[in-house]
Design a protein around this motif. Sequence first.
Motif, PDB file in Angstrom:
ATOM      1  N   THR A   3       0.842  -1.187   0.000  1.00 43.43           N
ATOM      2  CA  THR A   3       0.000   0.000   0.000  1.00 43.43           C
ATOM      3  C   THR A   3       0.883   1.244   0.000  1.00 43.43           C
ATOM      4  O   THR A   3       1.976   1.250   0.576  1.00 43.43           O
ATOM      5  CB  THR A   3      -0.934   0.044   1.226  1.00 43.43           C
ATOM      6  N   LYS A  12      -4.112   5.624   2.256  1.00 41.48           N
ATOM      7  CA  LYS A  12      -3.295   4.536   1.734  1.00 41.48           C
ATOM      8  C   LYS A  12      -4.133   3.716   0.759  1.00 41.48           C
ATOM      9  O   LYS A  12      -5.284   3.403   1.040  1.00 41.48           O
ATOM     10  CB  LYS A  12      -2.782   3.642   2.858  1.00 41.48           C
ATOM     11  N   ASP A 363       3.665  -1.703   4.108  1.00 40.28           N
ATOM     12  CA  ASP A 363       2.816  -0.659   4.674  1.00 40.28           C
ATOM     13  C   ASP A 363       3.428   0.706   4.375  1.00 40.28           C
ATOM     14  O   ASP A 363       4.119   1.295   5.197  1.00 40.28           O
ATOM     15  CB  ASP A 363       2.667  -0.864   6.181  1.00 40.28           C
TER      16      ASP A 363
END
Length: 471
Positions: A3, A12, A363
């Motif tokens: 993401t 995101k 992430d």
Amino acid sequence: MLTIYNTLTRRKEEFKPLHPGVVNMYVCGPTVYNYIHIGNARSAIAFDTVRRYLEFKGYQVNYVSNFTDVDDKMIKAAHEQGITVPQLADKFIRAFMEDTTAVNIEPATKHPRATENIPEIIAFVQRLIKNGYAYESDGDVYYRARKFANYGQLSGQSIDDLEVGASEHVSADEIGKKEDPMDFALWKAAKPGEISWDSPWGKGRPGWHIECSVMSTKYLGQTLDIHAGGQDLEFPHHENEIAQSEAATGQPFVRYWMHNGFVTIGKDNEKMSKSLHNFITVHDIIKTVDPQVLRFFMATTQYRRPIQYSEDNLTDAQNNLEHIRTAYDNLTYREQDAEVGVDEVVSQQLADFTARFTAVMDDDINVQNGIAVVYELVKAANTYAQQPVVKQGALQAYKDKLAQLVSIFGIKLVARDNQIDDEQIKALIEERNQARKNKDFARSDQIRDELKQRGIILEDTPQGTRYKKEQ
């Protein structure tokens, strides 16, 4: 699932490039009228790290980063130095390449210059005029910002609020030329003695914003996967790029916008910039600081967060990097008495480390959590290297995994000479003594163990710490 925080949508999003397996990425480069300071380098390092992670994930990354080699600052600097604008550009492009090579930034797939693309810039401006988004005024060409429906979306501002700010910065001469204070220059008429090119509107040169629209779409296509740069470029530069590009092509310009945080300095955490005269150039700092330490310092903070530059923070980075390098040295040292073979437990352990590293980096390229996994890997590698019996294959597997993961941060691990001289030993003993005084027993024990792994045995006596080298 990878993401990325998209500045345009402020959330995101799952990363899906336009073409599977290929990422077309554009990063705004420097205006080459001076050496780059570490605030400029932060952007280059942050997005080089993003690029390296995408390549680690298996993507082919087409990475384009431009040089702005003509603008008002360059004309002024060239005049002050008594040289031409192209000579100034050549000087500082060479310096940029030297400085970025020193901190291990991979060369871009393409480093285009604005002055190499004048015909394409003129044609792009003509298309905007034809489409009704631009107009000529006394040799200048301006973009009708209010005509673009989504103007202000990237920076999250209404065009009416932007107009109030713009009105305060428009000269009387510009007010007479512009239809609206919000309109911005695509082409600037040349003043006497300035560098210029022939155009349908007379001699002149490109505005700043147009060059990136032209070069990014020329080399990467009408829709980019990623467009990146510093937070200070969100408005007006990137806002104007969107307006220009989408008005010319009729296509979405960028799928994911990425912006890095500033480098701050001093007790007030001021943004580092040339305009504030509080900058430190990479050219100067790497004369006294290991370039890999500077790289490690900047690459291990998540790209959207600010970085505070200080001697203490550099020292912390140096110590952390040295722990990684020492672990690599320890593994190399143990190869001399290792048994032939592999260790399946180690193989599984390394697979788990890779999975954990990937999970946290997915992430939004969270390098701070990523480097935390690397530190755990270092600890595991040191523990293995201390075992009485070790396997050659396991040692090499640890070394390969360490080298692979830290390379994403731009760090090169190489085997250093395992022979440690007396001055180095004495310096480490002094550091250990100071750690014990400070009751930092973890660091004290770590230094003792590191020296032991390199064949140095410490003996604490009432007269001080003595050492001997294993035969």
